[in-house]
Structures are given as C-alpha cells and as structure tokens.
Design an enzyme around this catalytic site. Structure first.
Site, PDB file in Angstrom:
ATOM      1  N   CYS A   2       1.306  -0.763   0.390  1.00  0.00           N
ATOM      2  CA  CYS A   2      -0.406   0.156   0.238  1.00  0.00           C
ATOM      3  C   CYS A   2       0.770   0.934  -0.081  1.00  0.00           C
ATOM      4  O   CYS A   2       2.210   1.293   0.533  1.00  0.00           O
ATOM      5  CB  CYS A   2      -1.175   0.100   1.402  1.00  0.00           C
ATOM      6  N   ARG A  27       6.848  -1.179  -3.567  1.00  0.00           N
ATOM      7  CA  ARG A  27       6.010  -1.594  -2.592  1.00  0.00           C
ATOM      8  C   ARG A  27       5.193  -2.599  -2.725  1.00  0.00           C
ATOM      9  O   ARG A  27       4.786  -3.746  -1.927  1.00  0.00           O
ATOM     10  CB  ARG A  27       5.026  -0.513  -1.523  1.00  0.00           C
ATOM     11  N   TRP A  75      -3.267  -2.911  -1.648  1.00  0.00           N
ATOM     12  CA  TRP A  75      -2.863  -3.798  -0.848  1.00  0.00           C
ATOM     13  C   TRP A  75      -3.998  -5.051  -0.859  1.00  0.00           C
ATOM     14  O   TRP A  75      -3.867  -4.589   0.537  1.00  0.00           O
ATOM     15  CB  TRP A  75      -1.302  -4.563  -0.862  1.00  0.00           C
ATOM     16  N   ASN A 101      -3.655   3.065   4.655  1.00  0.00           N
ATOM     17  CA  ASN A 101      -2.287   1.432   5.337  1.00  0.00           C
ATOM     18  C   ASN A 101      -2.970   1.397   6.274  1.00  0.00           C
ATOM     19  O   ASN A 101      -2.493   2.159   7.674  1.00  0.00           O
ATOM     20  CB  ASN A 101      -1.550   2.229   4.755  1.00  0.00           C
ATOM     21  N   GLY A 102      -2.466  -0.689   6.737  1.00  0.00           N
ATOM     22  CA  GLY A 102      -2.628  -1.169   8.001  1.00  0.00           C
ATOM     23  C   GLY A 102      -3.909  -1.576   7.332  1.00  0.00           C
ATOM     24  O   GLY A 102      -5.313  -1.009   6.294  1.00  0.00           O
ATOM     25  N   GLU A 487      18.485 -18.515  -0.630  1.00  0.00           N
ATOM     26  CA  GLU A 487      18.161 -17.103  -1.182  1.00  0.00           C
ATOM     27  C   GLU A 487      18.115 -17.776  -2.927  1.00  0.00           C
ATOM     28  O   GLU A 487      17.054 -16.662  -3.366  1.00  0.00           O
ATOM     29  CB  GLU A 487      18.816 -16.503   0.161  1.00  0.00           C
ATOM     30  N   LYS A 491      14.664 -16.065  -4.927  1.00  0.00           N
ATOM     31  CA  LYS A 491      15.396 -15.025  -5.803  1.00  0.00           C
ATOM     32  C   LYS A 491      14.469 -15.144  -6.698  1.00  0.00           C
ATOM     33  O   LYS A 491      13.833 -14.641  -7.484  1.00  0.00           O
ATOM     34  CB  LYS A 491      16.428 -14.667  -5.795  1.00  0.00           C
ATOM     35  N   GLU A 494      11.017 -15.802  -6.775  1.00  0.00           N
ATOM     36  CA  GLU A 494       9.955 -14.064  -6.223  1.00  0.00           C
ATOM     37  C   GLU A 494       9.490 -13.635  -7.676  1.00  0.00           C
ATOM     38  O   GLU A 494       8.835 -12.888  -7.845  1.00  0.00           O
ATOM     39  CB  GLU A 494      10.973 -13.546  -5.392  1.00  0.00           C
ATOM     40  N   HIS A 510      17.017 -37.585   1.421  1.00  0.00           N
ATOM     41  CA  HIS A 510      15.841 -37.286   1.793  1.00  0.00           C
ATOM     42  C   HIS A 510      14.684 -37.206   1.101  1.00  0.00           C
ATOM     43  O   HIS A 510      13.455 -36.717   1.523  1.00  0.00           O
ATOM     44  CB  HIS A 510      15.919 -37.128   2.944  1.00  0.00           C
ATOM     45  N   LYS A 609       7.229  -5.220  -1.006  1.00  0.00           N
ATOM     46  CA  LYS A 609       8.005  -4.730  -0.765  1.00  0.00           C
ATOM     47  C   LYS A 609       8.589  -4.637   1.019  1.00  0.00           C
ATOM     48  O   LYS A 609       9.408  -5.200   1.714  1.00  0.00           O
ATOM     49  CB  LYS A 609       8.257  -4.036  -1.299  1.00  0.00           C
TER      50      LYS A 609
HETATM   51  C1  G6P Z   1       9.041  -9.159   1.890  1.00  0.00           C
HETATM   52  C2  G6P Z   1      10.112  -8.545   0.503  1.00  0.00           C
HETATM   53  C3  G6P Z   1      11.142  -9.247   1.019  1.00  0.00           C
HETATM   54  C4  G6P Z   1      11.289  -9.345   2.329  1.00  0.00           C
HETATM   55  C5  G6P Z   1      11.124  -9.142   3.548  1.00  0.00           C
HETATM   56  C6  G6P Z   1      11.002  -8.872   4.643  1.00  0.00           C
HETATM   57  O1  G6P Z   1       8.299 -10.244   1.440  1.00  0.00           O
HETATM   58  O2  G6P Z   1       9.278  -8.905  -0.796  1.00  0.00           O
HETATM   59  O3  G6P Z   1      12.127  -9.206  -0.220  1.00  0.00           O
HETATM   60  O4  G6P Z   1      13.004  -9.953   2.702  1.00  0.00           O
HETATM   61  O5  G6P Z   1       9.317  -8.911   3.713  1.00  0.00           O
HETATM   62  O6  G6P Z   1      11.280  -7.457   4.968  1.00  0.00           O
HETATM   63  P1  G6P Z   1      12.455  -6.452   5.131  1.00  0.00           P
HETATM   64  O7  G6P Z   1      11.691  -5.050   5.225  1.00  0.00           O
HETATM   65  O8  G6P Z   1      11.634  -6.837   6.754  1.00  0.00           O
HETATM   66  O9  G6P Z   1      13.522  -7.270   5.080  1.00  0.00           O
END
Ligand code: G6P
Length: 614
Positions: A2, A27, A75, A101-102, A487, A491, A494, A510, A609
């Site tokens: 948002c 975001r 969002w 937002n919220g 990670e 990536k 995502e 396993h 984000k």
């Molecule tokens: C969302 C973002 C990720 C991020 C995660 C934690 O899922 O898309 O990229 O790692 O939040 O966010 P933060 O701001 O707490 O690192």
C-alpha cells in the site's frame, strides 16, 4: 505494501500524486485510486484495479484539476482487488474521502454500530468504515475534521496510516499514523504526505516523520500542527532528508533490481565504512557500544526476521557460532510472536529488516522486549519503526532498495552481521589474533571480489537462457552456503515464478533427489572449504540421475568443472565469507531468467516490498 501520496498547495495535485504513486509502485499493490477537489469545490474520485498506468488511462479524459488531492495504491487485505474496494473511500455523505494503509481490526463491530445509525457501505473494506466513523463523529459532535479524526482513532484497534480530505474544507488535510509509516514534506508553500520519502524528495528535503498515534493537521498557509491521541499538542520535529533523487531512479539500468545488484560493491563497502579498521584490528559500531557487556556475557543470540532477512540471519548463525562461539537461534518473526518463547536475561535478540516496517518482525520485537530482552536492530531504512523500537543496533548502508526482490540489502545485512560477529569474537576472545586480523583484511577485499563476479554477467545470461523454460529448480549448499541456496531459490521463485527449493546438499537424498531427471537444473555452491569433498559427492549423486549441474566454484577449480554442465568461478575468500560473493551469480541468474520469461522483475505478482500486515 500500500502506498499513500497526498498534496496540498498551489500546484496541480494530480501529476504530483500520480508520479508519487509510481515511485511507490515498488511496495507492491493491486489497485490504485485518486481523489481531487477541483477549483469549483467538486470532489472527483477515480479508482482502478491494476497498475497506476491503468488509473492514468482511465482518468485521461476526466476532470483531474485541483490543488489538493490524495492518492493510493492498495494491496488487498479485506475484500478482493477491484475498483470498488480500491481507495480512496467515501464517507456516508460522500463529503469525506480517506486513504489508508494497515488494518482496522475492530472494523466489523464499528460497522454494525454505524449500520444501526443508517450508514450504508459500498465496499468490503475496513477503510470505508473508518471514513464513515469520522464523519459520524464530525456531525454528531459538531467537531472539526482534525478532532473528529482524533476521536475516531481513539475507538479503533489496529494499524493505520491515513489521510483524510473534506470537500467542505479544501485547504485542509488530516493525516495520522500508528504502526504504518507516514512522512510529511514541508515545501515553501505546499505540503506533501507519503508513506515513504520517495514521492517527496524531488520537491522538498524538509520532512516530519509522524510518530505513533499522532494526528497531523495540515492547513494551507498555516504551520503544520500535530496532536497525539490524547489531544496533546506536539511540536513537529522537522528533519532534512538525506536521500538524493538519483538513488530512487533507475540510472540507465533496465530495472531497479539490476541496478541494485550492481550497487553491491558500493553498498557492502558503505556498510563497513568507518566501522572496519583492519590495520588497527578494530571494529567500531556506535549502535552496539552500549551493549558491549551484554555481548561479552551473552549465552545465546536470537535472530528475528522474515524473507530474505531471515536468510541473512541464517548466515549470521554460522558466523556467530564460528567466530564468537555463542549458540544462535534464527526465528521466523511470524512464528516467534505467536509462541510463548523462552528468553533468558543473557540472551541478545537481533531483529533484521530491510524496510524496518515488517509487521511480524515489529510485533516479535515488542514480545521480546516485554520479556525483558535486549533487542538490537539491523535495518536499512533510517528512522524506520523497527530502528526506533530496538534498544540499539547497526544500520546497513545499502541505500534505498526499490526492487521487490531483495539483493543489496541481503549482502549489506550479511556484512553488518559479520562485523558484529567478529566484534563479539574480539570481546569474548574466541578467535586467535591472526585469524581475526586475516578475516578483517579479507572483509576489506570483498567489494572488489564482488566486482569480479559482476563481470561474469554475460556468461550468466547465457546460462539463464539454457534454463529459462525450467519448471523446477533445486539449489544446494552446505555450511554457511546453505542459506545462500535458500536465498538463490527464493530469488528465482519470487521473480520468475519457477518453483525452486533450497536445501542443505546432504539433505537432498531425503526427498528432493526423487525430482531429479535430465531436465532438472541443480544450482550448487561448491567452493573450496571444509565441506568441499562432501559437496562433490552430492554433485555426483545428481549427475548419476542425469540432473544438470550449475556450480559456483572457487577460481581455478578443475574437479567440479569436470563433472558440471556449467561452472561459475568466483574469487577465493575465507569460507565463512563466501555468501557475500556466492549469492551474486544466483541474483543475476534469477534476474536474467525472469527477464527472458517476460516477468515484471521489479514488481513481481502478489509480492510487496514492505509487508506491513501480519
Ligand atoms: C517481503 C519482501 C522481501 C523481504 C521480506 C522481509 O517479503 O518482498 O524481499 O525480505 O518482506 O522484509 P524486511 O523489510 O523486514 O527485510
């Protein structure tokens, strides 16, 4: 998650709001809307499911005039993403409009009460209920907008950043914040409101970050006034923004993600600058200096984080255990907060967050604090909620990260955690002087080693082409490279929507080994170190089943090359610092695969984000 933009002044509001909403697109959102009061005093609201560009196309032939307006990217939480549920939302008379937002947790109870008083609702949202409640109070108590907002928020349970506009008073906006960030820009003769500074920075550097439970009354030609929910007047604290417009623009790159991948030599260096002094053997971290005694005596470290930041915490686990010989637990903040976790007085809790706004991490911090823990933060956004909620900590100096898939924030987090672990090792005397000094010098060389890996971009693009149509992918690593496997997989899924899993290499047998056939790409970190031979065996297990091996190896490696389909040679480093370098190829590969598949790299579907709801 948002985005809020509002404008009050003498310029045309619409272009400023639209540009601001585009700056906030990173975001994550699924609909967009704007409300404007035109010079005749008419209120126009335009809302659209989809991107800001779709809202702009929709509003093209409509009346978009006005010097005051509010805009929002939503969002979805309550109610599906559609035109009706998009913000802004009207009050009952349609004189008030609100963006939010919220989440208002007790919206249902308030809604039922309002229905009994004759209110009817158009949407399924909690936000619309708040607009009605504010107006109901305004009318029944004969209050000005600011006081009505204040009274309404005193009835609300939940989190909010809101801006309210009243058709009857086009020279006023009222904004408020609890649990979701809101910043007010003060121009020469105008005001800007946004959920972060990126829509504001090109107009003014003077900003006020609203604190928890504060209501701002923004009136044209008047000083900004702030009251708290107890109706106490607060003097606004005006700060100077220290971000430049270039840092939030693409600067010639096709995508923010690619720009941010390429920024890593710099962002890693910036995260060490002034802290790491290899020549004197010192690590100076201002934000933890007051907690030195705790570091010395700590019996346990608990990391709290979500997403990529959680992976950085996992890397931290290996580093703190190896260097400082302290047991570590790495917790998903969302799980931790709903357990009854055991925290001892000698524990140090470290919350890791790029945005500093992640709702679960914030709630987990509050829980840890309530149990008496010392909580430190590793955050990227200065002044963010998590940075303020923690007792101390260290900022990562990665600069604004706009791409939803985190890249430079991850390496900056690992950099800061490495420095913290080394510092703790020094305080506790758990590393020999020679190993400690060697690690400090090696850390200094990491930015230039990342530069070397970035030069492999063309090779990585070619590898990406080979695997762009895969449906599944497996990422393997052992020891400190295991979190890098997680990670890498994150990536890829995502941004390219390819199903990918990260595994400790030995765990493959396993379960995931059942998936391996001649179409399955297996991305392995097989750099030199204690686990090298073991990883080589794991590679052979994959090859025996005809899987494709894409291996990150130490420069000059011949054995893994002989058994792999592709190798990516990275410069040699201490095996505990490998994640900082080995993650780069996985970032670039995911990027290229996603681009080749036509995916929206910077704004992947359904992702946000900054996740400000639990
Ligand atoms: C969302 C973002 C990720 C991020 C995660 C934690 O899922 O898309 O990229 O790692 O939040 O966010 P933060 O701001 O707490 O690192």
């Amino acid at each position: 998650m948002c985005g809020i933009v509002a404008y009050l002044g003498s310029r045309e509001a619409y272009p400023i709001i639209v540009k601001g909403l585009q700056r906030l697109e990173y975001r994550g959102y699924d609909s967009a809307g704007v409300a404007l009061i035109n010079p005749k005093g008419e209120l126009n609201v335009y809302k659209r499911k989809g991107k800001v560009s779709e809202l702009v196309a929709f509003a093209k032939d409509k009346d978009i005039s006005g010097h005051v307006g509010i805009g929002h990217t939503r969002w979805a939480t309550h109610g599906e993403p559609n035109d009706v549920n998009s913000h802004p939302h009207y009050s009952q008379t349609k004189d008030l409009v609100i963006i939010h937002n919220g989440i208002i947790e007790n919206y249902n109870a308030i809604k039922e009460g309002l229905k009994k008083r004759g209110h009817t609702f158009l949407s399924q949202t909690d936000t619309e209920v708040l607009a009605h409640l504010i107006e109901d109070i305004q009318q029944n108590e004969n209050m000005k907008l600011g006081h009505a907002v204040l009274a309404a928020l005193n009835q609300v349970i939940g989190a909010y950043a809101i801006v309210v506009m009243d058709k009857k008073d086009p020279s006023t906006l009222v904004a408020a914040k609890k649990g979701s960030p809101l910043v007010i820009g003060i121009g020469a003769e105008d005001f800007f409101v946004a959920s972060d500074a990126s829509p504001i920075v090109e107009y003014t550097k003077n900003v006020v970050y609203l604190e928890e439970e504060q209501v701002a009354i923004i009136r044209l030609g008047h000083e900004l006034r702030i009251r708290n929910l107890k109706d106490k007047e607060i003097t606004p604290y005006v700060q100077k923004l220290n971000i430049e417009i270039e840092s939030i623009e693409k600067g010639g790159y096709d995508h923010f993600m690619l720009k941010e991948i390429y920024e890593q030599p710099r962002s890693v260096l910036d995260s060490m600058r002034g802290r790491l002094h290899a020549d004197t053997g010192d690590i100076k971290m201002g934000g933890i200096v007051d907690h030195e005694k705790k570091f010395e005596k700590a019996k346990r470290i608990i990391f709290l984080a979500c997403g990529t930041s959680w992976h950085a915490g996992l890397v931290g686990e290996y580093l703190f255990e190896e260097f400082a010989r302290v047991p570590v637990e790495v917790e998903y903040a969302s799980e931790f907060r709903y357990r009854n976790p055991i925290i001892y007085p000698d524990d140090i809790v470290i919350a890791i967050s790029q945005s500093g706004e992640t709702a679960d991490t914030l709630a987990a911090i509050e829980l840890a604090k309530s149990k008496g823990a010392t909580v430190l933060g590793v955050c990227n956004v200065v002044g963010s909620s998590i940075a303020r909620a923690t007792h101390g900590g260290s900022y990562t100096h990665a600069g604004p990260e706009i791409g939803v898939a985190s890249t430079k924030a991850f390496t900056a987090q690992v950099t800061v955690l490495t420095l913290m672990a080394l510092h703790m090792a020094k305080v506790r005397g758990t590393l020999s002087e020679s190993r400690y000094r060697a690690l400090l010098y090696e850390m200094e060389s990491i930015p230039s080693k990342i530069e070397v890996v970035l030069k492999l971009n063309d090779d990585l693009r070619k590898i990406a082409f080979t695997y762009k149509d895969s449906n599944n992918a497996l990422y393997l690593g052992r020891g400190v490279s295991f979190p890098v496997a997680l990670e890498g997989a994150l990536k890829l899924k995502e941004i390219s929507y390819i199903h990918a899993e990260g595994y400790p290499a030995a765990e493959m047998k396993h379960g995931p080994i059942a998936l391996i056939d001649d179409e399955m790409p297996v991305f392995v970190i097989a750099t030199k170190g204690a686990n090298y031979e073991k990883v080589v065996s794991n590679i052979q297990e994959v090859k025996a089943r005809k899987g494709k091996i894409i291996a990150v190896v130490t420069s000059g490696d011949k054995d893994v090359r002989a058994m792999s389909d592709h190798v990516i040679e990275i410069p040699e480093t201490d095996e505990f610092l490998v994640p900082l370098i080995a993650v780069i190829p996985w970032q670039l590969l995911s990027y290229h695969i996603a681009v080749m598949r036509g995916c929206n790299v910077d704004q992947p579907r359904n992702l946000a984000k900054s996740v400000t709801v639990e």
